[in-house]
Scaffold this active site. Sequence first.
Site, PDB file in Angstrom:
ATOM      1  N   SER A 208       0.788  -1.226   0.000  1.00  0.00           N
ATOM      2  CA  SER A 208       0.000   0.000   0.000  1.00  0.00           C
ATOM      3  C   SER A 208       0.820   1.275   0.000  1.00  0.00           C
ATOM      4  CB  SER A 208      -0.938   0.011   1.211  1.00  0.00           C
ATOM      5  OG  SER A 208      -0.216  -0.011   2.425  1.00  0.00           O
ATOM      6  N   HIS A 236      -5.388  -4.086  -1.108  1.00  0.00           N
ATOM      7  CA  HIS A 236      -5.172  -3.120  -2.181  1.00  0.00           C
ATOM      8  C   HIS A 236      -5.105  -3.811  -3.542  1.00  0.00           C
ATOM      9  CE1 HIS A 236      -4.620   0.466   0.324  1.00  0.00           C
ATOM     10  NE2 HIS A 236      -4.110  -0.383   1.213  1.00  0.00           N
ATOM     11  N   LYS A 267     -12.490  -0.936   1.152  1.00  0.00           N
ATOM     12  CA  LYS A 267     -11.794  -0.164   0.116  1.00  0.00           C
ATOM     13  C   LYS A 267     -12.588  -0.244  -1.186  1.00  0.00           C
ATOM     14  CE  LYS A 267      -7.235  -0.254   2.259  1.00  0.00           C
ATOM     15  NZ  LYS A 267      -7.667  -0.721   3.587  1.00  0.00           N
TER      16      LYS A 267
END
Length: 421
Positions: A208, A236, A267
């Site tokens: 990340s 991610h 996310k």
Amino acid sequence: MWRAAAVRALRGGGAGGPRAASGAAAAELRRRLEGQLEDIRGAGTWKSERVIASRQGPHLRLAAGGDGILNFCANNYLGLSSHPEVIRAAVEALEKFGAGLSSVRFICGTQSIHKDLEEKIARFHQREDSILYASCFDANAGIFEALLSPEDAVLSDELNHASIIDGIRLCKANKYRYKHMDMQDLEAKLQDAQKHRLRLVATDGAFSMDGDIAPLREICQLAQKYDALVFIDECHATGFLGPNGRGTDELLGVMDKVTIINSTLGKALGGAAGGYTTGPKPLIDLLRQRSRPYLFSNSLPPAVVGCASKALDLLMESNAIAQSMAAKTQRFRSKMTAAGFTISGKDHPICPVMLGDARLATVMAEDMLNRGIYVIGFSYPVVPKGKARIRVQISAVHSDEDIDRCVEAFTEVGRKHGALP
């Protein structure tokens, strides 16, 4: 009467204002804390929290003023945080299933929507089963201790996320740390770890802070050679890497070689909250019995479950949103590189603008906001000393005009502060 007493207690008994603890120990604690805080400010690493007065999205309104602020620092990779269908699904779940469960899962905290979402996650990742957590931090905190014993070994990339590091600290396995994405060092550590019963290689799929992608093909080859298992954190990557957004294992063609996946619902998949582990059913069954963050944390609220479930529906219906990320990412990276900036990583929507100096990163981020671009400077202890950067994150809902405006602002600010000639 007890209700009135409770209200008075919550209101501070009518005395008004906050109460500070008294005594020499409390005074000494305050002195030490204030000294630490001053050191952080003096080092230029103070992290302020800007208050947003609108929905999450590519354009924000800040409470301090300013409409139409371009947001380039959210993990809202697919733009689903404010997607109308995702919001509608949350409202429907809230109305049907309530605000929350007031319970952990095994007592009276499992609803049909929780089981439906777990089944959907497993199907999306093409795994046997999955288990929900309050966050992926909790998922990482709960897996290593439950899975590994003092007879086992875990081998961790040195730049793994803090939640992986903390989760590994909680377990009693023998711990090895290999150099970042260094396969020669990993092989040496695997050779040394042959004396242990079980070996687990743990890595972020996408890192990340640097925007680089783990060499999963090579990791899986070494794991096969040395009879080890592979664990990846896909926070991610889930939703936008790979042809169908399944993550780095799909991107690199090793879905059948990765044993355990931990990821997030907070996310790309709606951005609300929640995390999960997906993998072999016996492992998931064991986590339901032994994983402390799962056993001792309240169930995910129904609205959060509704958000994530609809986000997965949209993703499994079409890969168009996920596929749109590549061109937008390439546009930003190529234009910033042409302007003279160093961008870490490769082909990932996390685009760290490397600056080195913590103060420079902070000042440039503030100046970018003055130009209507919301970005954040990252410095120690979030990243190593001397590697401060402004982390830019591209979203599927950014337009080409948004990206070009961001690059123009970076160029102006970079020249002003000496980051560019």
